[in-house]
Design a protein around this motif. Sequence first.
Motif, PDB file in Angstrom:
ATOM      1  N   SER A 135       1.830   9.252  -6.061  1.00 34.98           N
ATOM      2  CA  SER A 135       2.564  10.474  -5.844  1.00 34.98           C
ATOM      3  C   SER A 135       3.297  10.926  -6.791  1.00 34.98           C
ATOM      4  N   VAL A 136       4.650  10.017  -6.994  1.00 31.32           N
ATOM      5  CA  VAL A 136       6.095  10.157  -8.255  1.00 31.32           C
ATOM      6  C   VAL A 136       4.910  10.880  -9.013  1.00 31.32           C
ATOM      7  N   HIS A 137       4.722   9.941  -9.444  1.00 31.22           N
ATOM      8  CA  HIS A 137       3.409  10.452 -11.460  1.00 31.22           C
ATOM      9  C   HIS A 137       3.359  11.525 -11.747  1.00 31.22           C
ATOM     10  N   THR A 138       2.658  11.543 -10.720  1.00 35.02           N
ATOM     11  CA  THR A 138       1.894  12.347 -11.115  1.00 35.02           C
ATOM     12  C   THR A 138       2.335  13.774 -10.343  1.00 35.02           C
ATOM     13  N   MET A 139       3.580  13.859  -9.433  1.00 35.68           N
ATOM     14  CA  MET A 139       4.585  15.145  -9.846  1.00 35.68           C
ATOM     15  C   MET A 139       5.327  15.071 -10.727  1.00 35.68           C
ATOM     16  N   THR A 178       0.641  -1.240  -0.270  1.00 40.82           N
ATOM     17  CA  THR A 178       0.160  -0.210   0.063  1.00 40.82           C
ATOM     18  C   THR A 178       1.030   1.301   0.381  1.00 40.82           C
ATOM     19  N   ARG A 179       1.342   1.275   1.106  1.00 39.32           N
ATOM     20  CA  ARG A 179       2.571   2.167   0.918  1.00 39.32           C
ATOM     21  C   ARG A 179       4.094   2.757  -0.527  1.00 39.32           C
ATOM     22  N   ALA A 180       3.668   1.235  -1.314  1.00 32.91           N
ATOM     23  CA  ALA A 180       4.531   2.148  -1.904  1.00 32.91           C
ATOM     24  C   ALA A 180       3.960   2.306  -3.692  1.00 32.91           C
ATOM     25  N   SER A 181       2.621   1.650  -3.502  1.00 28.38           N
ATOM     26  CA  SER A 181       1.918   1.837  -4.332  1.00 28.38           C
ATOM     27  C   SER A 181       1.083   3.662  -4.289  1.00 28.38           C
ATOM     28  N   ARG A 182       1.467   3.701  -3.270  1.00 24.04           N
ATOM     29  CA  ARG A 182       0.590   5.379  -2.829  1.00 24.04           C
ATOM     30  C   ARG A 182       1.928   6.127  -3.280  1.00 24.04           C
ATOM     31  N   LYS A 209       9.133   5.072 -13.066  1.00 20.43           N
ATOM     32  CA  LYS A 209       8.820   4.081 -11.740  1.00 20.43           C
ATOM     33  C   LYS A 209       9.394   3.948 -10.567  1.00 20.43           C
ATOM     34  N   THR A 210       9.108   3.540  -9.589  1.00 23.02           N
ATOM     35  CA  THR A 210       9.647   4.272  -8.124  1.00 23.02           C
ATOM     36  C   THR A 210      10.347   2.390  -8.061  1.00 23.02           C
ATOM     37  N   ILE A 234       8.598  12.738  -1.653  1.00 22.92           N
ATOM     38  CA  ILE A 234       7.812  12.556  -2.621  1.00 22.92           C
ATOM     39  C   ILE A 234       8.397  13.524  -3.673  1.00 22.92           C
ATOM     40  N   LEU A 235       8.783  14.559  -3.149  1.00 23.36           N
ATOM     41  CA  LEU A 235       9.268  15.943  -3.490  1.00 23.36           C
ATOM     42  C   LEU A 235      11.111  15.584  -3.769  1.00 23.36           C
ATOM     43  N   ALA A 236      11.259  14.390  -2.802  1.00 17.83           N
ATOM     44  CA  ALA A 236      12.879  14.092  -3.324  1.00 17.83           C
ATOM     45  C   ALA A 236      13.678  13.196  -4.261  1.00 17.83           C
TER      46      ALA A 236
END
Length: 226
Positions: free
Chosen positions: A74-78, A66-70, A149-150, A97-99
């Motif tokens: 968030s990274v994709h959106t940014m 769940t944490r990885a998905s969120r 990808k993250t 997320i910014l980092a």
Amino acid sequence: MTFKHNPIDLGYKDLECETQPSGRKYMSPDGKAYPSVTTVLKHLGEDAIRAWRERVGEEEANKVSTRASRRGTSVHTMLEKYVNNDEDYKDGVMPDILATASSVFKTLEENVDEVWGQELALYSDHLNMAGRVDLVGVWNGTPSIIDYKTSRRLKKKEQITSYFLQCTAYAIMIEERTGIPVPQLVIVIAGDEGEQIFVEQRDNWTAQLREAINEYQRRKLFGHAK
């Protein structure tokens, strides 16, 4: 940095999508229901995921997933906002997320020559599946599928076969929908241990993609997949 946008015409604006217990499905403009690329390729990592869940336990595995998905969302959106030249791309973004996203800003600035589209819903009557691509455009002079990808850890090429197959499917879909060949695949990984860039040729992965699709169909036929 201002990214140059030159949108391509797919002949439609978007595709209806719904998530079912068996996976995500998209509706083509003529009413055909196609499974998503990630649904079709899911079986490639099932054994590894099952072993990991058994090792760490279901409760911990669910928390991590769940944490990885969120985080990934968030990274994709940014990154989408950043490439879209949105001045408010930092608004409401948590520092972690910014980092993570910021680690690939410079790479995108230096390599993306032109943006043809972001978050485009695609489908293929040839492959009988659909999906949504992160970015399609020109990377260092070559038309490319660019996928974000993250990851918590650095990846080896042999660990990300599904990423290449996913991008291969999107490249085929773009050519089928527009007639524009997209020969290059670019995987951009924003990770805790550093940024990674993998560049591959689409045609090196088409045969393996077909094998993966056939395996999905076999499992579906014999009840291993819905």
